[in-house]
Scaffold this motif. Structure first.
Motif, short mmCIF file in Angstrom:
data_model
loop_
_atom_site.label_atom_id
_atom_site.label_comp_id
_atom_site.label_asym_id
_atom_site.label_seq_id
_atom_site.Cartn_x
_atom_site.Cartn_y
_atom_site.Cartn_z
N VAL A 17 28.12 34.46 57.89
CA VAL A 17 28.26 35.91 57.68
C VAL A 17 29.70 36.28 57.40
N LEU A 18 30.62 35.70 58.15
CA LEU A 18 32.03 36.03 57.96
C LEU A 18 32.60 35.40 56.70
N ALA A 19 31.97 34.35 56.21
CA ALA A 19 32.45 33.69 54.99
C ALA A 19 32.21 34.56 53.77
N VAL A 20 31.21 35.42 53.80
CA VAL A 20 30.87 36.22 52.62
C VAL A 20 32.05 37.09 52.16
N PRO A 21 32.64 37.93 53.02
CA PRO A 21 33.77 38.73 52.53
C PRO A 21 34.98 37.89 52.16
N LEU A 22 35.22 36.80 52.89
CA LEU A 22 36.36 35.96 52.57
C LEU A 22 36.18 35.29 51.20
N VAL A 23 35.00 34.80 50.93
CA VAL A 23 34.75 34.16 49.64
C VAL A 23 34.81 35.17 48.50
N LEU A 24 34.21 36.34 48.70
CA LEU A 24 34.23 37.37 47.65
C LEU A 24 35.65 37.84 47.36
N LEU A 25 36.43 38.08 48.40
CA LEU A 25 37.82 38.51 48.19
C LEU A 25 38.66 37.40 47.55
N THR A 26 38.37 36.15 47.90
CA THR A 26 39.07 35.03 47.28
C THR A 26 38.74 34.96 45.80
N LEU A 27 37.47 35.17 45.44
CA LEU A 27 37.09 35.18 44.03
C LEU A 27 37.75 36.33 43.28
N VAL A 28 37.85 37.48 43.91
CA VAL A 28 38.53 38.62 43.28
C VAL A 28 39.99 38.29 43.03
N ALA A 29 40.65 37.70 44.04
CA ALA A 29 42.05 37.33 43.88
C ALA A 29 42.22 36.31 42.76
N ALA A 30 41.32 35.33 42.70
CA ALA A 30 41.42 34.31 41.66
C ALA A 30 41.18 34.89 40.27
N CYS A 31 40.22 35.80 40.15
CA CYS A 31 39.94 36.41 38.84
C CYS A 31 41.13 37.24 38.35
N PHE A 32 41.72 38.02 39.23
CA PHE A 32 42.87 38.82 38.81
C PHE A 32 44.09 37.94 38.54
N CYS A 33 44.23 36.86 39.29
CA CYS A 33 45.32 35.92 39.03
C CYS A 33 45.14 35.29 37.65
N ARG A 34 43.92 34.90 37.33
CA ARG A 34 43.64 34.33 36.02
C ARG A 34 43.93 35.35 34.92
N ALA A 35 43.54 36.60 35.15
CA ALA A 35 43.82 37.64 34.16
C ALA A 35 45.32 37.81 33.96
N ALA A 36 46.06 37.79 35.05
CA ALA A 36 47.52 37.94 34.95
C ALA A 36 48.15 36.79 34.17
N LEU A 37 47.57 35.60 34.31
CA LEU A 37 48.12 34.44 33.61
C LEU A 37 47.70 34.36 32.15
N THR A 38 46.57 34.95 31.79
CA THR A 38 46.08 34.82 30.43
C THR A 38 46.49 35.97 29.51
N ILE A 39 46.92 37.09 30.08
CA ILE A 39 47.36 38.20 29.25
C ILE A 39 48.71 37.83 28.63
N ARG A 40 48.78 37.90 27.33
CA ARG A 40 50.01 37.57 26.60
C ARG A 40 50.45 38.77 25.78
N PRO A 41 51.63 39.31 26.05
CA PRO A 41 52.13 40.42 25.24
C PRO A 41 52.46 39.96 23.82
N SER A 42 52.28 40.85 22.87
CA SER A 42 52.60 40.53 21.48
C SER A 42 54.11 40.51 21.24
N GLY A 43 54.82 41.19 22.07
CA GLY A 43 56.27 41.25 21.94
C GLY A 43 56.83 42.15 23.02
N PRO A 44 58.14 42.36 23.01
CA PRO A 44 58.76 43.19 24.05
C PRO A 44 58.31 44.65 24.01
N TRP A 45 57.73 45.07 22.89
CA TRP A 45 57.27 46.45 22.75
C TRP A 45 55.86 46.67 23.30
#
Length: 103
Positions: A17-45
């Motif tokens: 029961v306690l693993a459910v929120p921990l696993v879900l929050l871990t997946l959320v953190a991993a998904c946003f981390c992946r998004a932060a790593l894959t977003i590439r700006p086109s330039g300084p603008w």
């Protein structure tokens, strides 16, 4: 013959029961981390891409902090090891590094 303690009998169910929120929050953190790593700006603008990176990093660090916060509750710490927080903390640290690098 002695019977097992009632606390020992419930640990398996409580852990699931306690693993459910921990696993879900871990997946959320991993998904946003992946998004932060894959977003590439086109330039300084490209302010929108930089804003997306910052938002993804903040949400990843926040989700990782929530995992640690949930784990710090005494009832959770009693039945779940510290290693449950490891993947979320790693995602949060990577997101924090990306945040500093993007700035």
């Amino acid at each position: 013959m002695t019977s097992p303690s009632p606390v020992d009998d419930d640990r398996g169910c409580l852990r699931m029961v306690l693993a459910v929120p921990l696993v879900l929050l871990t997946l959320v953190a991993a998904c946003f981390c992946r998004a932060a790593l894959t977003i590439r700006p086109s330039g300084p603008w490209d302010d929108d891409a930089y804003a997306g990176i910052v938002l993804a990093c903040v949400l990843a660090v926040g989700a990782a902090g929530a995992v640690v916060g949930v784990w710090l509750l005494p009832s959770v710490r009693r039945v779940m090891g510290w290693w449950w927080t490891g993947p979320a903390v790693v995602s949060g640290v990577i997101a924090a590094i990306r945040y500093v690098a993007a700035g």
